[in-house]
Design a protein around this motif. Structure first.
Motif, PDB file in Angstrom:
ATOM      1  N   TYR A 384     146.223  48.131  31.289  1.00  0.00           N
ATOM      2  CA  TYR A 384     146.960  48.152  30.023  1.00  0.00           C
ATOM      3  C   TYR A 384     146.741  46.874  29.204  1.00  0.00           C
ATOM      4  N   PRO A 385     146.929  45.662  29.760  1.00  0.00           N
ATOM      5  CA  PRO A 385     146.671  44.477  28.938  1.00  0.00           C
ATOM      6  C   PRO A 385     145.215  44.320  28.527  1.00  0.00           C
ATOM      7  N   LEU A 386     144.273  44.810  29.344  1.00  0.00           N
ATOM      8  CA  LEU A 386     142.871  44.774  28.937  1.00  0.00           C
ATOM      9  C   LEU A 386     142.660  45.603  27.680  1.00  0.00           C
ATOM     10  N   LEU A 387     143.181  46.820  27.681  1.00  0.00           N
ATOM     11  CA  LEU A 387     143.031  47.689  26.518  1.00  0.00           C
ATOM     12  C   LEU A 387     143.819  47.174  25.318  1.00  0.00           C
ATOM     13  N   LEU A 388     144.970  46.591  25.591  1.00  0.00           N
ATOM     14  CA  LEU A 388     145.831  46.077  24.518  1.00  0.00           C
ATOM     15  C   LEU A 388     145.229  44.844  23.865  1.00  0.00           C
ATOM     16  N   GLY A 389     144.461  44.087  24.646  1.00  0.00           N
ATOM     17  CA  GLY A 389     143.860  42.864  24.119  1.00  0.00           C
ATOM     18  C   GLY A 389     144.695  41.630  24.371  1.00  0.00           C
ATOM     19  N   VAL A 390     145.363  41.581  25.536  1.00  0.00           N
ATOM     20  CA  VAL A 390     146.225  40.451  25.879  1.00  0.00           C
ATOM     21  C   VAL A 390     145.384  39.241  26.280  1.00  0.00           C
ATOM     22  N   MET A 473     135.975  51.134  20.342  1.00  0.00           N
ATOM     23  CA  MET A 473     135.586  50.884  18.947  1.00  0.00           C
ATOM     24  C   MET A 473     135.537  49.387  18.647  1.00  0.00           C
ATOM     25  N   ARG A 474     136.537  48.644  19.121  1.00  0.00           N
ATOM     26  CA  ARG A 474     136.583  47.209  18.834  1.00  0.00           C
ATOM     27  C   ARG A 474     135.412  46.464  19.463  1.00  0.00           C
ATOM     28  N   HIS A 475     134.946  46.933  20.618  1.00  0.00           N
ATOM     29  CA  HIS A 475     133.891  46.220  21.349  1.00  0.00           C
ATOM     30  C   HIS A 475     132.606  47.047  21.437  1.00  0.00           C
ATOM     31  N   GLU A 476     132.402  47.939  20.494  1.00  0.00           N
ATOM     32  CA  GLU A 476     131.255  48.861  20.557  1.00  0.00           C
ATOM     33  C   GLU A 476     129.930  48.115  20.638  1.00  0.00           C
ATOM     34  N   ALA A 477     129.749  47.092  19.838  1.00  0.00           N
ATOM     35  CA  ALA A 477     128.468  46.365  19.835  1.00  0.00           C
ATOM     36  C   ALA A 477     128.204  45.720  21.187  1.00  0.00           C
ATOM     37  N   LEU A 478     129.209  45.108  21.760  1.00  0.00           N
ATOM     38  CA  LEU A 478     129.045  44.462  23.061  1.00  0.00           C
ATOM     39  C   LEU A 478     128.817  45.490  24.159  1.00  0.00           C
ATOM     40  N   LEU A 479     129.629  46.529  24.180  1.00  0.00           N
ATOM     41  CA  LEU A 479     129.562  47.502  25.272  1.00  0.00           C
ATOM     42  C   LEU A 479     128.299  48.353  25.217  1.00  0.00           C
ATOM     43  N   SER A 480     127.746  48.542  24.043  1.00  0.00           N
ATOM     44  CA  SER A 480     126.536  49.358  23.928  1.00  0.00           C
ATOM     45  C   SER A 480     125.345  48.708  24.614  1.00  0.00           C
ATOM     46  N   ARG A 481     125.438  47.405  24.886  1.00  0.00           N
ATOM     47  CA  ARG A 481     124.353  46.706  25.585  1.00  0.00           C
ATOM     48  C   ARG A 481     124.522  46.743  27.101  1.00  0.00           C
ATOM     49  N   ASN A 482     125.612  47.340  27.565  1.00  0.00           N
ATOM     50  CA  ASN A 482     125.892  47.428  28.997  1.00  0.00           C
ATOM     51  C   ASN A 482     125.508  48.830  29.485  1.00  0.00           C
ATOM     52  N   GLN A 483     124.503  48.894  30.358  1.00  0.00           N
ATOM     53  CA  GLN A 483     124.007  50.199  30.807  1.00  0.00           C
ATOM     54  C   GLN A 483     125.090  51.038  31.478  1.00  0.00           C
ATOM     55  N   ARG A 484     126.007  50.392  32.201  1.00  0.00           N
ATOM     56  CA  ARG A 484     127.046  51.142  32.900  1.00  0.00           C
ATOM     57  C   ARG A 484     128.109  51.688  31.954  1.00  0.00           C
TER      58      ARG A 484
END
Length: 518
Positions: A384-390, A473-484
């Motif tokens: 939850y805090p990860l998704l919330l951005g704590v 959506m907030r981290h799309e650019a970063l996550l798109s570079r992660n194969q997993r």
């Protein structure tokens, strides 16, 4: 030995070093050496520690000191309520050095960087040699881990785990892993199904003795405003109790630990987990005897290989790995924040007063027992805090405060690295994110909850699900570079502009509600 005798070595024993066979005692001579231990408010207040966690440490420390004295060891022990208590380890240690005038200080390497720096500073200021010895409690030294990590572009548990198993001959047969494979994760992801966990065994039930009752009374008076409850405190606080707890796990829970290690069930805190982490982290148990007991259970046909390997992986794998991460990355690791998360931790994390059924159950259980199993920590209270951005340091401080097994060397990498992805992938190969559907699949929480895990938006939308899509959506650019993460990020393409806007708006409202004063 009397106060007037010449003191050769003052052996420092911290609250997580309750091991009679520790390296600090290797050449101990009761005629010319003594032990120093201290209870200080700083260790309960630098994070707002819960009552169960404080009780675990203080009771175990007092029992250990009594055992030392019964063996004829001189123990200089400061209690929390002693007159003139300086309130900090540094203050108490400095006073002891002035009073006792030891020729040197001896200790086993500590598990907390903050404490380590404090003790070094006191030794330097008091002009006393400090002999720091390797902690033999672990299979690998920090130097071993550093050598393993040197030159690697990426660090992954799996490779370190295999090295340690080969080196120490754990679950190995003729140079190969037992069963022909290194892990059985594919067999260990089962849920309980609609009928639930079936037969289950009670949690810790060690009746508090006079020492523990005194500690409980002290905490209820001195730390009355701290979170948590001591009404059901029953953790093992002595070596004998820890050994009994180990045998009970082997006999009762280990056979089904593997398949159900990731399963959750409302109102069931213990399930098939070992409940041994606190005893291990305070050094009441040695990991070698724990691993050996599990391996014997496999060899004797008492427990299947997938359960034994899954459990041993937690001990010889994760435990060793996170310690290496911690000691090779501190102090900078504490400030890791790769996702630039800045939200405050919701105030209801200290009360459990939320209408999200999974979080209410997991947090209430945590405050009651000082315990939650690893999937509750990773995929409920951590997700939850990860998704919330704590802000990750706030999440770290909560975990360090509330769990009876929390010592910083093991807690910090698990929270900042594994749970919050704050180290940018050093500890874990991807952020562990999911919608409320994962929680529904692996547990029983969603039945009867006001929220629907399949819904992204609307009054009944599960906050986990809304925030999951907002996170992508907030981290799309970063996550798109992660194969997993590729498949999860690819699913964003299915969202229309209207859906994206609605998700963002609802996520913003959730954050506003979460940060409001309770």
């Amino acid at each position: 030995m009397t106060e007037l005798s010449k003191l050769r070595s003052l052996v420092i024993v911290l609250g997580d070093q309750l091991d009679h066979d520790a390296a600090a005692f290797d050449d101990f001579d009761a005629a010319q050496d003594a032990v120093w231990m201290a209870e200080v408010a700083e260790e309960s207040e630098h994070v707002w520690s819960s009552k169960p966690r404080i009780a675990m440490f203080l009771s175990a420390m007092r029992h250990f000191a009594a055992e030392l004295r019964a063996r004829g060891v001189t123990v200089h022990y400061t209690r929390l309520d002693d007159a003139g208590n300086a309130g900090s380890l540094a203050g108490e240690l400095a006073a002891a050095i002035v009073r006792l005038r030891p020729a040197q200080l001896v200790m086993t390497a500590p598990g907390d960087y903050r404490v380590w720096q404090s003790i070094k500073r006191v030794a330097r200021e008091q002009d006393r040699p400090l002999d720091v010895r390797d902690d033999r409690h672990f299979y690998a030294t920090v130097r071993d881990f550093a050598a393993h990590a040197k030159g690697r572009k990426q660090l992954r548990l799996e490779y370190f785990y295999r090295e340690l198993r080969e080196k120490h001959g754990v679950l190995m047969r003729d140079g190969k892993p037992a069963g022909g494979q290194w892990n059985f994760d594919a067999d260990n992801r089962q849920d309980f199904g609609k009928d639930g966990p079936g037969r289950h065994f009670p949690g810790p039930d060690f009746v508090p003795d006079a020492i523990t009752r005194d500690v409980i009374a002290l905490i209820e008076s001195r730390f009355a405003a701290h979170p948590g409850s001591l009404q059901s405190f029953a953790w093992p606080v002595t070596r004998d109790q820890a050994l009994e707890a180990l045998q009970r796990f082997i006999d009762e829970r280990l056979p089904k630990f593997g398949p159900y290690q990731d399963a959750m069930w409302k109102g069931e805190p213990w399930l098939y987990h070992s409940l041994l982490a606190a005893a291990l982290n305070l050094k009441l148990l040695n990991p070698r005897e724990v691993v050996a007991a599990a391996e014997r259970a496999y060899e004797q046909g008492h427990a299947p290989l997938e359960s034994v390997e899954g459990f041993i992986r937690q001990i010889i794998g994760w435990r060793e790995y996170v310690r290496g991460i911690y000691w090779t990355r501190m102090p900078d690791y504490l400030e890791s924040n790769a996702l630039n998360a800045t939200e405050p931790l919701p105030a209801w994390y200290w009360t459990g007063d939320t209408d999200m059924a999974c979080l209410r159950d997991a947090i209430t259980q945590t405050l009651t027992h000082g315990y939650a199993h690893h999937i509750q920590r990773l995929m409920v209270t951590g997700l939850y805090p990860l998704l919330l951005g704590v802000a990750p340091r706030q999440v770290h401080e909560w975990y360090l405060a509330v769990y009876v097994d929390a010592v910083e060397w093991v807690e910090l990498p698990n929270v900042l690295g594994m749970s919050q992805y704050a180290d940018g992938g050093l500890m874990a190969s991807k952020p562990y994110v999911a919608t409320g559907k994962y929680i529904e699949r692996m547990g029983h929480y969603c039945k009867g909850c006001r929220y629907k895990p399949a819904l992204k938006t609307g009054e009944q939308a599960c906050p986990f699900t809304t925030l999951y899509w907002d996170f992508l959506m907030r981290h799309e650019a970063l996550l798109s570079r992660n194969q997993r993460m590729a498949l999860q990020v690819k699913n964003l393409a299915r969202l229309s502009d209207e859906e994206r806007a609605a998700i963002r708006a609802q996520a913003t409202a959730i954050r506003a509600s979460s940060s409001a004063p309770s």
